[in-house]
Design an enzyme around this catalytic site. Structure first.
Site, short mmCIF file in Angstrom:
data_model
loop_
_atom_site.label_atom_id
_atom_site.label_comp_id
_atom_site.label_asym_id
_atom_site.label_seq_id
_atom_site.Cartn_x
_atom_site.Cartn_y
_atom_site.Cartn_z
N GLY A 170 4.20 1.28 12.78
CA GLY A 170 4.97 2.51 12.86
C GLY A 170 5.17 3.04 14.26
N GLU A 191 -5.00 -5.79 10.86
CA GLU A 191 -3.92 -4.89 11.25
C GLU A 191 -3.90 -4.66 12.74
OE1 GLU A 191 -1.67 -0.67 10.32
OE2 GLU A 191 -3.10 -1.50 8.89
N ASN A 218 0.84 -1.20 0.00
CA ASN A 218 0.00 0.00 0.00
C ASN A 218 0.88 1.25 0.00
OD1 ASN A 218 -2.09 1.81 0.22
ND2 ASN A 218 -2.56 1.32 2.36
N LYS A 229 -0.06 4.30 -0.11
CA LYS A 229 -0.71 5.41 0.60
C LYS A 229 -0.53 6.72 -0.16
CE LYS A 229 -0.24 2.88 4.92
NZ LYS A 229 0.03 2.92 6.37
N GLU A 242 -6.57 3.53 8.69
CA GLU A 242 -6.49 4.99 8.59
C GLU A 242 -7.82 5.59 8.17
OE1 GLU A 242 -1.77 4.55 7.55
OE2 GLU A 242 -3.18 5.09 5.95
N SER A 301 3.86 -3.20 10.52
CA SER A 301 5.33 -3.05 10.44
C SER A 301 6.00 -4.31 9.90
CB SER A 301 5.91 -2.67 11.80
OG SER A 301 5.43 -1.41 12.22
N HIS A 355 -9.66 0.34 5.66
CA HIS A 355 -8.29 0.47 6.16
C HIS A 355 -8.29 1.21 7.50
CE1 HIS A 355 -4.08 1.74 6.47
NE2 HIS A 355 -3.81 0.75 5.65
#
Length: 307
Positions: free
Chosen positions: A172, A166, A12, A14, A98, A212, A96
């Site tokens: 991160g 996820e 991805n 992004k 985010e 990650s 997702h």
């Protein structure tokens, strides 16, 4: 006997690329040997979908990173599944983390998006997410199962869905999920599918992990019983992506001597052609042969890379 699910890696990008960066990433992936048994897809910003599709070989998939719940209308800034298909792309990432956290997308909205994308003929990477608070309070199962209920209500054809889990607290943050933590959640998701959808869907749906993933941990994670691939973030912008795509291939590096390759090749030639061989056994032998055959033709400097 469990079916063999094809390994799946989606990188991805992004909001981190321009055309020059896209060219660099494509060159990285296409100028080396990749495991042919891994299905590879890239998650591309909408403005570069056509560009990426035009410049990538046809065996690479291209996914949009989001789409809306209807085909057209006065929705400034949105993109529809039909527009994505018109760019020559067949995948879309929905739900997702985010989108859920930064843009406050609800389970209901994600359900509507998934419903429309599938109705429009798209393939969907459907995401579920565990936050740091979920893990701290022991609410991981409740949170994920609530998200799964919403997704399941939208999905009539699970063969066009890849489920992505996820661990947001491991993305991160400098904190990595252990293989044991990842496997525990993947197994619970597969059991949820068995209990709430069907045994067939549970056995055949690919469940991938995000959090990650890098060259340093992809091989160990790729050995997990219920893991079928990765949703990759920052590492998808780096040469790491090659190691991640080849994570399963590298795990077969212990059986690359000429005699062992010959043994497996002989096994395949002897038994796969037998008409009375059980299909599940034939599939296992053929898949093992394909992996070893691919690895035996992989340049030695790639086989020997320490990741």
């Amino acid at each position: 006997m469990s079916p063999i699910r094809r390994f799946f890696v989606i990188g991805n990008w992004k909001m981190n690329v321009d055309t020059a960066a896209v060219d660099t990433i494509i060159n990285t992936m296409t100028s080396t040997t990749l495991d042919p048994n891994t299905e590879v897809v890239v998650g591309c910003p909408s403005c570069y979908l056509s560009y990426a599709r035009h410049h990538l070989p046809s065996n690479f998939g291209v996914a949009a990173q989001n789409c809306y719940k209807v085909s057209r209308g006065n929705f400034s800034g949105e993109i529809s599944a039909e527009m994505i298909r018109d760019c020559g792309c067949e995948w879309v990432i929905l739900g997702h983390p985010e989108r859920r956290t930064i843009f406050s997308e609800t389970d209901d909205l994600i359900r509507e998006k998934v419903t429309h994308a599938l109705d429009a003929g798209m393939k969907v990477v459907a995401c579920v997410v565990e936050t740091a608070e979920d893990r701290k309070t022991g609410n991981t199962r409740e949170t994920l199962f609530t998200q799964m209920n919403a997704l399941a209500a939208a999905i009539t054809d699970w063969s066009r869905v890849v489920l992505a889990f996820e661990a947001l607290w491991a993305s991160g943050t400098g904190v990595l999920a252990t293989p044991g933590q990842v496997q525990e959640v993947l197994a619970e998701l597969r059991q949820w599918l068995k209990d709430n959808v069907s045994n067939s869907v549970a056995n055949n749906t690919r469940i991938i992990y995000a959090g990650s993933v890098s060259s340093a941990n992809c091989q160990e994670l790729a050995r997990l019983r219920d893991l079928d691939g990765f949703l990759v973030g920052s590492a998808a912008l780096k040469p790491d992506i090659v190691d991640i795509i080849n994570a399963r291939c590298y795990n077969l590096s212990t059986i690359t001597s000429k005699s062992e390759v010959a043994d497996i090749t002989g096994l395949r030639n002897t038994y796969v052609s037998k008409p009375n061989l059980k299909p599940a056994i034939a599939d296992i032998i053929q898949t093992l042969y394909s992996h070893v055959s691919a690895l035996s033709h992989t340049p030695r400097h790639i086989q020997d890379r320490q990741v």
